[in-house]
Enzyme design. Structure first.
Site, mmCIF file in Angstrom:
data_model
loop_
_atom_site.group_PDB
_atom_site.id
_atom_site.type_symbol
_atom_site.label_atom_id
_atom_site.label_comp_id
_atom_site.label_asym_id
_atom_site.label_seq_id
_atom_site.Cartn_x
_atom_site.Cartn_y
_atom_site.Cartn_z
ATOM 1 N N LEU A 73 22.076 53.937 22.996
ATOM 2 C CA LEU A 73 23.337 54.515 22.551
ATOM 3 C C LEU A 73 23.123 55.973 22.143
ATOM 4 O O LEU A 73 22.020 56.354 21.739
ATOM 5 C CB LEU A 73 23.901 53.695 21.390
ATOM 6 N N LYS A 178 10.455 62.636 18.725
ATOM 7 C CA LYS A 178 11.304 62.980 19.882
ATOM 8 C C LYS A 178 12.149 64.216 19.569
ATOM 9 O O LYS A 178 12.247 65.144 20.380
ATOM 10 C CB LYS A 178 12.199 61.791 20.217
ATOM 11 N N LYS A 247 22.701 68.079 20.646
ATOM 12 C CA LYS A 247 22.596 66.921 19.772
ATOM 13 C C LYS A 247 21.164 66.749 19.261
ATOM 14 O O LYS A 247 20.940 66.483 18.076
ATOM 15 C CB LYS A 247 23.027 65.659 20.516
#
Length: 294
Positions: A73, A178, A247
């Site tokens: 998601l 990440k 993001k």
């Protein structure tokens, strides 16, 4: 890639976007039985008719039927919605392993892990690095954070989707690494684009400039795989949306806020990518930052 022999299992998979769909397909190819769910009904159509596939009407139904659940998601906010309003958390059975493979905010990941643990389950954060092409072939790089036993349990699932799994430490550490990695990539891409824009104004041969950087200390993944291949030729088709890069930078910004570190180059990257998203739209290719920085 194929699953470890004898390790095929019943897996729930939520989130069949550009990355999630090929990842779920790799699980099916690896011999796993997959129950899939996506809030968009059309997202499951590509998978219908495949052996060992079933479709869940909602997240709660999936949680009640599966002991291993993969989440692919886009944000922590979406995961929170699926967990709470979607009923996933309330329907989790004791012993359930949840694998969050999206790019979530580490602090939110740790909080969610505690909530899942309170229901007798475990969370592994396992974000991926690589393009849709790598998702299609099951050759993603995967970072995995969490309890060693939980990661061991996740490995037959992860090994179908990635060729390399790096254990990063406790839960939340993989999402942190990440985000920090993607910040470093963004900074390298920004510097590379600014360098070729200045070289352009000087009348330099930009292909030669790229060769010089790749043979010298300026070499990075952007100079090696983006400049000639996607930027200098005006193709802008590297396959990673500029909105997703923004993001990731915001996630890195959340880490800066949590740690109290004044990351000034990160702040600059966040500012420039926000400008680019507003000018080009979030679906533009990440390499189109070159168009923005005219």
């Amino acid at each position: 890639m194929s699953a470890t022999p004898g390790a095929a299992s019943n897996v729930g998979f939520i989130g069949l976007g550009k990355m999630g769909l090929p990842m779920a397909t790799c699980l099916l190819a690896g011999g796993h039985s997959v129950m899939a769910h996506d809030s968009r009904a059309k997202a499951t159509e590509t998978l219908r008719g495949k052996p060992r596939l079933s479709v869940a009407a909602d997240a709660a139904t999936l949680a009640a039927a599966r002991d291993i659940i993969v989440l692919m998601l886009p944000t922590s906010a979406v995961i929170r919605h699926v967990m709470q309003e979607g009923g996933l958390l309330a329907a989790l059975r004791p012993g359930t392993l949840v694998i969050d493979m999206g790019s979530s905010v580490p602090a939110e990941t740790r909080s969610l892990a505690a909530e899942i643990a309170a229901r007798g389950g475990q969370l592994v954060d396992a974000p991926v690095s690589g393009s849709v092409a790598k998702a299609l072939t099951g050759t993603l790089a995967i970072m995995a954070g969490g309890d060693d036993a939980a990661i061991d349990r996740a490995m037959p699932v992860l090994s179908c989707m990635g060729e390399k799994v790096i254990r990063t430490g406790p839960v939340g550490s993989a999402h942190a690494m990440k985000a920090l990695n993607n910040f470093v990539y963004a900074a390298g891409l920004l510097a590379s684009i600014e360098a070729v824009r200045m070289g352009e104004r000087l009348g330099l041969d930009l292909a030669v400039l790229t060769d010089v950087m790749n043979a010298s200390s300026g070499r990075n993944v952007a100079t090696e795989t983006k400049l000639k291949q996607h930027i200098l030729n005006g193709g802008y088709s590297a396959g990673f949306q500029i909105g997703l890069q923004r993001k990731d930078l915001e996630t890195a910004g959340a880490i800066a806020a949590e740690t109290g570190f004044d990351a000034r180059s990160l702040a600059l990257c966040r500012h420039i990518w926000t400008e680019a998203v507003e000018a080009l739209g979030p679906a533009a290719d990440n390499t189109e930052l070159h168009r923005h920085l005219r």
